[in-house]
Design a protein around this motif. Sequence first.
Motif, PDB file in Angstrom:
ATOM      1  N   SER B  17       0.838  -1.205   0.000  1.00 43.97           N
ATOM      2  CA  SER B  17       0.000   0.000   0.000  1.00 43.97           C
ATOM      3  C   SER B  17       0.865   1.245   0.000  1.00 43.97           C
ATOM      4  O   SER B  17       2.010   1.227   0.486  1.00 43.97           O
ATOM      5  CB  SER B  17      -0.907   0.025   1.240  1.00 43.97           C
ATOM      6  N   VAL B  64      -8.816   0.083 -11.007  1.00 43.94           N
ATOM      7  CA  VAL B  64      -8.413   0.397  -9.631  1.00 43.94           C
ATOM      8  C   VAL B  64      -9.588   0.352  -8.661  1.00 43.94           C
ATOM      9  O   VAL B  64      -9.396   0.498  -7.441  1.00 43.94           O
ATOM     10  CB  VAL B  64      -7.724   1.781  -9.530  1.00 43.94           C
ATOM     11  N   ARG B  67      -9.649  -0.957  -4.961  1.00 44.30           N
ATOM     12  CA  ARG B  67      -8.272  -0.963  -4.431  1.00 44.30           C
ATOM     13  C   ARG B  67      -7.800   0.443  -4.079  1.00 44.30           C
ATOM     14  O   ARG B  67      -7.021   0.615  -3.140  1.00 44.30           O
ATOM     15  CB  ARG B  67      -7.316  -1.552  -5.475  1.00 44.30           C
ATOM     16  N   PHE B  68      -8.216   1.433  -4.840  1.00 43.73           N
ATOM     17  CA  PHE B  68      -7.799   2.817  -4.613  1.00 43.73           C
ATOM     18  C   PHE B  68      -8.962   3.619  -4.051  1.00 43.73           C
ATOM     19  O   PHE B  68     -10.130   3.374  -4.399  1.00 43.73           O
ATOM     20  CB  PHE B  68      -7.357   3.463  -5.922  1.00 43.73           C
ATOM     21  N   MET B  83      -3.747   3.801  -2.043  1.00 50.62           N
ATOM     22  CA  MET B  83      -3.605   2.719  -3.004  1.00 50.62           C
ATOM     23  C   MET B  83      -3.261   1.430  -2.265  1.00 50.62           C
ATOM     24  O   MET B  83      -2.207   1.344  -1.624  1.00 50.62           O
ATOM     25  CB  MET B  83      -2.498   3.056  -4.011  1.00 50.62           C
ATOM     26  N   ASN B  84      -4.160   0.484  -2.313  1.00 49.55           N
ATOM     27  CA  ASN B  84      -3.969  -0.819  -1.672  1.00 49.55           C
ATOM     28  C   ASN B  84      -3.850  -1.922  -2.715  1.00 49.55           C
ATOM     29  O   ASN B  84      -4.195  -1.720  -3.882  1.00 49.55           O
ATOM     30  CB  ASN B  84      -5.142  -1.113  -0.734  1.00 49.55           C
ATOM     31  N   SER B  85      -3.374  -3.075  -2.284  1.00 50.65           N
ATOM     32  CA  SER B  85      -3.244  -4.243  -3.172  1.00 50.65           C
ATOM     33  C   SER B  85      -2.560  -3.859  -4.480  1.00 50.65           C
ATOM     34  O   SER B  85      -3.045  -4.176  -5.576  1.00 50.65           O
ATOM     35  CB  SER B  85      -4.628  -4.849  -3.448  1.00 50.65           C
ATOM     36  N   LEU B  86      -1.448  -3.168  -4.361  1.00 53.20           N
ATOM     37  CA  LEU B  86      -0.777  -2.656  -5.552  1.00 53.20           C
ATOM     38  C   LEU B  86      -0.245  -3.774  -6.430  1.00 53.20           C
ATOM     39  O   LEU B  86       0.192  -4.830  -5.938  1.00 53.20           O
ATOM     40  CB  LEU B  86       0.358  -1.709  -5.142  1.00 53.20           C
ATOM     41  N   ARG B  87      -0.288  -3.519  -7.723  1.00 53.15           N
ATOM     42  CA  ARG B  87       0.154  -4.471  -8.733  1.00 53.15           C
ATOM     43  C   ARG B  87       1.303  -3.877  -9.533  1.00 53.15           C
ATOM     44  O   ARG B  87       1.463  -2.651  -9.589  1.00 53.15           O
ATOM     45  CB  ARG B  87      -1.002  -4.816  -9.678  1.00 53.15           C
ATOM     46  N   ASP B  90       0.511  -1.057 -11.790  1.00 56.64           N
ATOM     47  CA  ASP B  90       0.201   0.261 -11.227  1.00 56.64           C
ATOM     48  C   ASP B  90       1.418   1.179 -11.243  1.00 56.64           C
ATOM     49  O   ASP B  90       1.303   2.357 -10.884  1.00 56.64           O
ATOM     50  CB  ASP B  90      -0.302   0.130  -9.785  1.00 56.64           C
TER      51      ASP B  90
END
Lengths: 108, 121
Positions: B17, B64, B67-68, B83-87, B90
Amino acid sequence: SSGLTQDPAVSVALGQTVRITCQGDTLRMYYASWYQQRPGQAPILIFYGKDSRPSGIPDRFSSSASGNTASLTITGAQAEDEADYYCNSRDISGYHLMFGGGTKLTVV
Amino acid sequence: EVQLVESGGGLVQPGGSLRLSCAASGLSFSYYWMSWVRQAPGKGLEWVANMKQDGSEKNYVDSVKGRFTISTDNAKNLLYLQMNSLRVEDTAVYYCATEGVIAPAGPIDFWGQGTLVSVSS
């Protein structure tokens, strides 16, 4: 198409006129906005609405719209106009914004 | 003169995150819609999210959503993007931007200089 489509690259001779186009179904409902982005810099707004140019933007930049196509015209291109150009509008819902893929303009 | 300054970017592992911030001078977030736009390295601009001035309406690009989260602290004139669970996908420069300052109900108009988010293991 649900997106905005731009030609990836366009070139123009110094002092000549060039047109950059943006196609998309939502352009029948919404005006496009146009942004210039020079390498390493943030985008700047250069044209929006039917016929509006922000303060400080040269009047060689103009825009037009017809059907599903918006066009940005540079009349008398200058060396400093070499940049990436993006169109922007709303999607079919009206709530989401979207950008075209961008057009890289080379001034030769 | 409107100035927007983003901060909070950095390197994060996938699944992690980050919270981005955007500080404004020359205007108050209380009066305008605000957006986040990102640009992956060597790629084009992608609108990420926007928010109505009173917070009553928030919109996100599908990639997003969930997640965002976009939010503001109007008292401090700060805009956030949690921003969570970033990939890996991203990874981008994230810009904050105003909407409708130059013209009411107008387009994205003023932009910050961006902050780089890198998602990598």
